[in-house]
Design a protein around this motif. Structure first.
Motif, short mmCIF file in Angstrom:
data_model
loop_
_atom_site.label_atom_id
_atom_site.label_comp_id
_atom_site.label_asym_id
_atom_site.label_seq_id
_atom_site.Cartn_x
_atom_site.Cartn_y
_atom_site.Cartn_z
N ASP A 21 38.10 39.50 32.51
CA ASP A 21 37.04 39.58 33.51
C ASP A 21 35.81 40.18 32.85
N ASN A 33 45.56 40.76 32.33
CA ASN A 33 45.41 41.94 33.16
C ASN A 33 45.30 43.12 32.20
N ARG A 71 34.79 43.88 32.96
CA ARG A 71 35.53 44.87 32.19
C ARG A 71 35.02 44.97 30.76
N TYR A 100 47.85 37.85 34.60
CA TYR A 100 47.88 37.70 36.05
C TYR A 100 47.66 36.26 36.50
N ASP A 114 44.42 46.19 32.55
CA ASP A 114 44.99 47.48 32.98
C ASP A 114 46.46 47.58 32.60
N LYS A 115 47.22 46.51 32.88
CA LYS A 115 48.65 46.53 32.56
C LYS A 115 48.88 46.50 31.06
N TYR A 163 34.45 35.10 33.16
CA TYR A 163 35.42 35.60 32.19
C TYR A 163 34.88 35.37 30.78
#
Length: 160
Positions: A34, A148, A37, A134, A150-151, A21
């Motif tokens: 992460d 997270n 990403r 998350y 994406d969210k 991370y």
């Protein structure tokens, strides 16, 4: 789980039970994304405002010919605004096939967390802001909030 290798291969960069991370700060808090990403980390550059965008969308930047929207993560998390410093960075990350930037106070380090060091947030409230999170990573005496992405981005799209 492979019990034979546990603890014996501390040098390994990443295993099935460990993820890396990128840790960054907003105020006194540490957050992490992460590493898979994260595309790159850049120093802030000229941001062009976008009319009628939500307040946390700072605008767009031109990064080597690619136009990338930039989100102020302080605004996104309803944190007080501060002046940018020499430590301020824009983390460029991928969501689906799109690149998006997030302004952070500083980028601290890259860490590895085992699955055992990550705790889910099911015990916490149903607060909407928790939807972007998350879990939390526990490393030594530190607690690092795992985002997270994406969210975070999909909720921004839905609001805008």
């Amino acid at each position: 789980m492979d019990m034979q290798n546990m603890g014996s291969n501390v040098e390994s960069v990443e295993s099935a039970d460990t993820s890396q991370y990128v840790v960054f700060t907003l105020g006194e808090e540490e957050y992490a994304l992460d590493i898979h990403r994260v595309v790159e980390i850049v120093t802030p550059t000229a941001i062009t405002r976008v009319p009628k965008a939500p307040n946390y969308i700072k605008g767009v930047i031109n990064l080597r010919g690619e136009i990338i929207p930039v989100m102020g993560l302080r605004e996104r998390f309803n944190l007080p605004l501060i002046e940018q410093t020499e430590d301020t960075r824009i983390i460029i990350f991928k969501v689906d096939e799109a690149s998006i930037g997030g302004i952070v106070d500083s980028v601290a380090e890259v860490i590895s967390l085992s699955k055992e060091a990550i705790e889910g947030l099911s015990n916490f409230s149903n607060d909407l802001s928790m939807d972007f999170i998350y879990g939390v990573g526990k490393i030594e005496q530190r607690i690092i909030t795992l985002l997270n992405i994406d969210k975070l981005v999909s909720s921004a799209k839905n609001e805008g």
